[in-house]
Design a protein around this motif. Structure first.
Motif, PDB file in Angstrom:
ATOM      1  N   LYS A 102     -31.938  -4.970  -0.372  1.00  0.00           N
ATOM      2  CA  LYS A 102     -31.626  -4.974  -1.801  1.00  0.00           C
ATOM      3  C   LYS A 102     -32.684  -5.736  -2.587  1.00  0.00           C
ATOM      4  N   LEU A 103     -33.157  -6.848  -2.033  1.00  0.00           N
ATOM      5  CA  LEU A 103     -34.215  -7.595  -2.711  1.00  0.00           C
ATOM      6  C   LEU A 103     -35.481  -6.755  -2.845  1.00  0.00           C
ATOM      7  N   MET A 104     -35.859  -6.105  -1.762  1.00  0.00           N
ATOM      8  CA  MET A 104     -37.062  -5.267  -1.800  1.00  0.00           C
ATOM      9  C   MET A 104     -36.884  -4.101  -2.765  1.00  0.00           C
ATOM     10  N   THR A 105     -35.698  -3.507  -2.789  1.00  0.00           N
ATOM     11  CA  THR A 105     -35.439  -2.413  -3.733  1.00  0.00           C
ATOM     12  C   THR A 105     -35.543  -2.900  -5.167  1.00  0.00           C
ATOM     13  N   ASP A 106     -34.988  -4.079  -5.435  1.00  0.00           N
ATOM     14  CA  ASP A 106     -35.085  -4.648  -6.782  1.00  0.00           C
ATOM     15  C   ASP A 106     -36.543  -4.882  -7.176  1.00  0.00           C
ATOM     16  N   LEU A 107     -37.337  -5.403  -6.242  1.00  0.00           N
ATOM     17  CA  LEU A 107     -38.745  -5.643  -6.536  1.00  0.00           C
ATOM     18  C   LEU A 107     -39.475  -4.332  -6.787  1.00  0.00           C
ATOM     19  N   LEU A 108     -39.150  -3.305  -6.008  1.00  0.00           N
ATOM     20  CA  LEU A 108     -39.782  -1.999  -6.200  1.00  0.00           C
ATOM     21  C   LEU A 108     -39.482  -1.446  -7.587  1.00  0.00           C
ATOM     22  N   VAL A 109     -38.207  -1.435  -7.965  1.00  0.00           N
ATOM     23  CA  VAL A 109     -37.825  -0.870  -9.266  1.00  0.00           C
ATOM     24  C   VAL A 109     -38.456  -1.668 -10.402  1.00  0.00           C
ATOM     25  N   THR A 110     -38.469  -2.986 -10.270  1.00  0.00           N
ATOM     26  CA  THR A 110     -39.074  -3.812 -11.322  1.00  0.00           C
ATOM     27  C   THR A 110     -40.569  -3.555 -11.431  1.00  0.00           C
ATOM     28  N   SER A 111     -41.236  -3.317 -10.304  1.00  0.00           N
ATOM     29  CA  SER A 111     -42.674  -3.038 -10.356  1.00  0.00           C
ATOM     30  C   SER A 111     -42.947  -1.739 -11.106  1.00  0.00           C
ATOM     31  N   LEU A 112     -42.028  -0.771 -11.004  1.00  0.00           N
ATOM     32  CA  LEU A 112     -42.164   0.468 -11.782  1.00  0.00           C
ATOM     33  C   LEU A 112     -41.857   0.222 -13.251  1.00  0.00           C
ATOM     34  N   ALA A 113     -40.759  -0.486 -13.508  1.00  0.00           N
ATOM     35  CA  ALA A 113     -40.350  -0.742 -14.896  1.00  0.00           C
ATOM     36  C   ALA A 113     -41.395  -1.549 -15.650  1.00  0.00           C
ATOM     37  N   CYS A 114     -42.087  -2.437 -14.948  1.00  0.00           N
ATOM     38  CA  CYS A 114     -43.126  -3.264 -15.566  1.00  0.00           C
ATOM     39  C   CYS A 114     -44.490  -2.588 -15.559  1.00  0.00           C
ATOM     40  N   ASN A 115     -44.524  -1.333 -15.103  1.00  0.00           N
ATOM     41  CA  ASN A 115     -45.763  -0.553 -15.109  1.00  0.00           C
ATOM     42  C   ASN A 115     -46.860  -1.210 -14.276  1.00  0.00           C
ATOM     43  N   LEU A 116     -46.468  -1.887 -13.206  1.00  0.00           N
ATOM     44  CA  LEU A 116     -47.434  -2.481 -12.298  1.00  0.00           C
ATOM     45  C   LEU A 116     -47.942  -1.461 -11.286  1.00  0.00           C
ATOM     46  N   THR A 117     -47.137  -0.441 -11.029  1.00  0.00           N
ATOM     47  CA  THR A 117     -47.534   0.678 -10.185  1.00  0.00           C
ATOM     48  C   THR A 117     -46.711   1.891 -10.584  1.00  0.00           C
ATOM     49  N   ARG A 118     -47.158   3.066 -10.146  1.00  0.00           N
ATOM     50  CA  ARG A 118     -46.389   4.284 -10.392  1.00  0.00           C
ATOM     51  C   ARG A 118     -46.075   5.022  -9.103  1.00  0.00           C
ATOM     52  N   VAL A 119     -46.433   4.413  -7.980  1.00  0.00           N
ATOM     53  CA  VAL A 119     -46.158   4.999  -6.668  1.00  0.00           C
ATOM     54  C   VAL A 119     -45.691   3.883  -5.749  1.00  0.00           C
ATOM     55  N   ALA A 120     -44.570   4.095  -5.062  1.00  0.00           N
ATOM     56  CA  ALA A 120     -44.038   3.045  -4.194  1.00  0.00           C
ATOM     57  C   ALA A 120     -43.254   3.655  -3.042  1.00  0.00           C
ATOM     58  N   THR A 121     -43.103   2.867  -1.981  1.00  0.00           N
ATOM     59  CA  THR A 121     -42.337   3.279  -0.811  1.00  0.00           C
ATOM     60  C   THR A 121     -41.331   2.190  -0.457  1.00  0.00           C
ATOM     61  N   MET A 122     -40.100   2.616  -0.173  1.00  0.00           N
ATOM     62  CA  MET A 122     -39.071   1.718   0.352  1.00  0.00           C
ATOM     63  C   MET A 122     -38.754   2.166   1.768  1.00  0.00           C
ATOM     64  N   GLN A 123     -39.222   1.405   2.748  1.00  0.00           N
ATOM     65  CA  GLN A 123     -39.089   1.772   4.155  1.00  0.00           C
ATOM     66  C   GLN A 123     -38.028   0.900   4.809  1.00  0.00           C
ATOM     67  N   TRP A 124     -36.893   1.527   5.161  1.00  0.00           N
ATOM     68  CA  TRP A 124     -35.829   0.795   5.827  1.00  0.00           C
ATOM     69  C   TRP A 124     -36.142   0.719   7.314  1.00  0.00           C
ATOM     70  N   ALA A 125     -36.830  -0.355   7.695  1.00  0.00           N
ATOM     71  CA  ALA A 125     -37.229  -0.630   9.073  1.00  0.00           C
ATOM     72  C   ALA A 125     -38.289   0.354   9.550  1.00  0.00           C
ATOM     73  N   ASP A 126     -38.584   0.302  10.844  1.00  0.00           N
ATOM     74  CA  ASP A 126     -39.498   1.248  11.460  1.00  0.00           C
ATOM     75  C   ASP A 126     -38.676   2.215  12.295  1.00  0.00           C
TER      76      ASP A 126
END
Length: 464
Positions: free
Chosen positions: A299-323
């Motif tokens: 959940k923390l990583m997901t929050d960071l991912l969404v915030t990075s998009l909302a803040c226009n820090l990136t426009r491409v991201a991956t959320m990888q649940w483990a390997d």
């Protein structure tokens, strides 16, 4: 420059301080018009990959039998996604055909081929089915990231892409050892800059925060978006004197067009003040530097991912649940299982009841990502409307490692013209066609991607 009293060169630029330059609209004093600025006020498109390991229970992943393309009911296993059904596109029947070739274990071949459409190269990693290296090509997320930057190089984000992971450990290393995994096995890796060049994900929330947000103040003000807007505001003011000089030399009709053009730029400035992206950009507080359980980390990583998009820090991201090994403990709510995920797939004993709970839990985490994206207002809609979210896994059938009839899903992307709320059946086609379609959604003209033998049919029909 002005070429005569009443004739302007079609490449005329009005220049201000700091090398600011503005093109003029088509006037009678020019040969032909320049491009309108209107499209530049639209919110940007984004691309997000969501990976969950170990395949699925296909009969539970599919909507209930009897449904049609647009009228269907989700199964109990997929129930967490019911609130987002209209935002979903089930893509049912694609084969991960590239895994038919190359070296390595099916998990590793699947991870390598998912986003690259390429085979796993030989290397030094012992997999039990031949020594393997990494994938033989770039992943589609990286190619899309390049396209987005090329389309508007002046608005390039701080990060080309960001990769987040809930990895419990990489090759025996605790997640406390570093922010980014030292990937030593293709089974850990889905993102690639190029052939044999994996992009290891960030595996610690604290270090991920420091990499992405440390230089930004917490709260709502002066985020990356705000700083970019400040750089672009008052463009018209910087060249207003030149506008006046040009205006006095023009006919009444051209003056009217020039005034209209000036208003377009003022409207663009207003959009930079009110925002067409990053409207809910609130830099989060730094997570604690402690080892945490996988669901909390996710959940923390997901929050960071969404915030990075909302803040226009990136426009491409991956959320990888483990390997793909997925050997983290499952002794947490709501699972309360004694073995790890890979054990229930085929490592210890195949247990469809346990897997049902696990896959439903992954579905709830996908729903959480969609909820967070949908909670960010943007333009006339939400961040989810401007984000194409692709859910992938590396195998289909847990006990056999089968990689046919793969469970691909897309969510969101309304403003990318993705037609959601559908169950699209495309049996027997290679998933390379899906990758080609994704490139086309983001402005590409490709007819192939990945290994040439599995990319002969062009784009997959039906996404848009």
């Amino acid at each position: 420059m002005i070429t005569s009293k009443n004739r302007l060169n079609r490449r005329t630029l009005l220049r201000g301080a700091g090398h600011v330059a503005i093109g003029l609209p088509f006037l009678e004093a020019m040969l032909r018009p320049l491009r309108s600025h209107a499209a530049e006020t639209q919110a940007p498109l984004r691309f997000v990959v969501f990976y969950s390991p170990g395949g699925t229970l296909l009969d539970k992943w599919r909507p209930l039998s009897g449904g049609t393309e647009t009228q269907f009911t989700l199964s109990d296993m997929m129930a967490p996604l019911v609130p987002y059904q209209k935002d979903l596109l089930f893509i049912d029947g694609l084969n991960l055909s590239v895994t038919e070739i190359g070296v390595g274990h099916p998990h590793s071949r699947g991870m390598a081929g998912l986003l690259t459409g390429s085979e796993l190269l030989p290397g030094n990693f012992v997999t039990g089915m031949g020594n393997a290296g990494f994938a033989n090509g770039p992943s589609v997320d990286q190619v899309i990231a390049e396209k987005l930057r090329a389309q508007n190089p002046m608005a390039a984000t701080k990060f080309k892409s960001l990769e987040f992971s809930t990895a419990w450990a990489i090759s025996g290393r605790s997640v406390m050892d570093g922010a980014v995994a030292e990937t030593s096995n293709a089974a850990d890796q889905i993102n690639y800059a190029a052939a044999n060049k994996p992009l290891p994900p960030m595996i610690r929330p604290k270090d991920a925060w420091e990499r992405v947000f440390k230089d930004l103040p917490t709260g709502m003000a002066d985020t990356a978006v705000d700083l970019e807007r400040k750089k672009q505001k008052s463009i018209l003011d910087a060249v207003v004197a030149q506008y006046k000089t040009v205006s006095v030399q023009l006919s009444a009709a051209d003056k009217a067009k020039l005034e209209e053009h000036a208003q377009l730029i003022r409207d663009l400035e207003l959009s930079l003040s009110t925002g067409t992206s990053g409207e809910s950009c609130a830099v989060p507080a730094a997570p604690a530097a402690v080892e945490i359980d996988v669901p909390t980390k996710g959940k923390l990583m997901t929050d960071l991912l969404v915030t990075s998009l909302a803040c226009n820090l990136t426009r491409v991201a991956t959320m990888q649940w483990a390997d793909s090994e997925s050997k983290f403990p499952l002794n947490f709510e709501p699972l309360n299982l004694s073995d790890h995920h890979h054990g229930y797939q085929h490592d210890s004993v195949y247990d469809p009841n346990a897997l049902f709970k696990i896959y439903r839990w992954f579905g709830s985490n996908f729903a959480y990502l969609l909820e967070k994206l949908k909670s960010v207002p943007e333009g006339d809609g939400t961040l989810l409307d401007n984000t194409v979210v692709l859910w992938v896994t590396e195998i289909q059938e847990p006990p056999t490692h089968a990689q046919t009839n793969m469970p691909f899903m897309i969510a969101g992307g309304k403003n990318a013209n993705i037609r959601t709320g559908r169950w699209l059946k495309v049996p027997g086609q290679s998933h390379n066609s899906l990758l080609v379609s994704l490139l086309n959604v983001f402005g590409g003209t490709e007819t192939a991607f990945g290994h040439k033998d599995f990319s002969k049919n062009g784009a997959l029909a039906g996404l848009t």
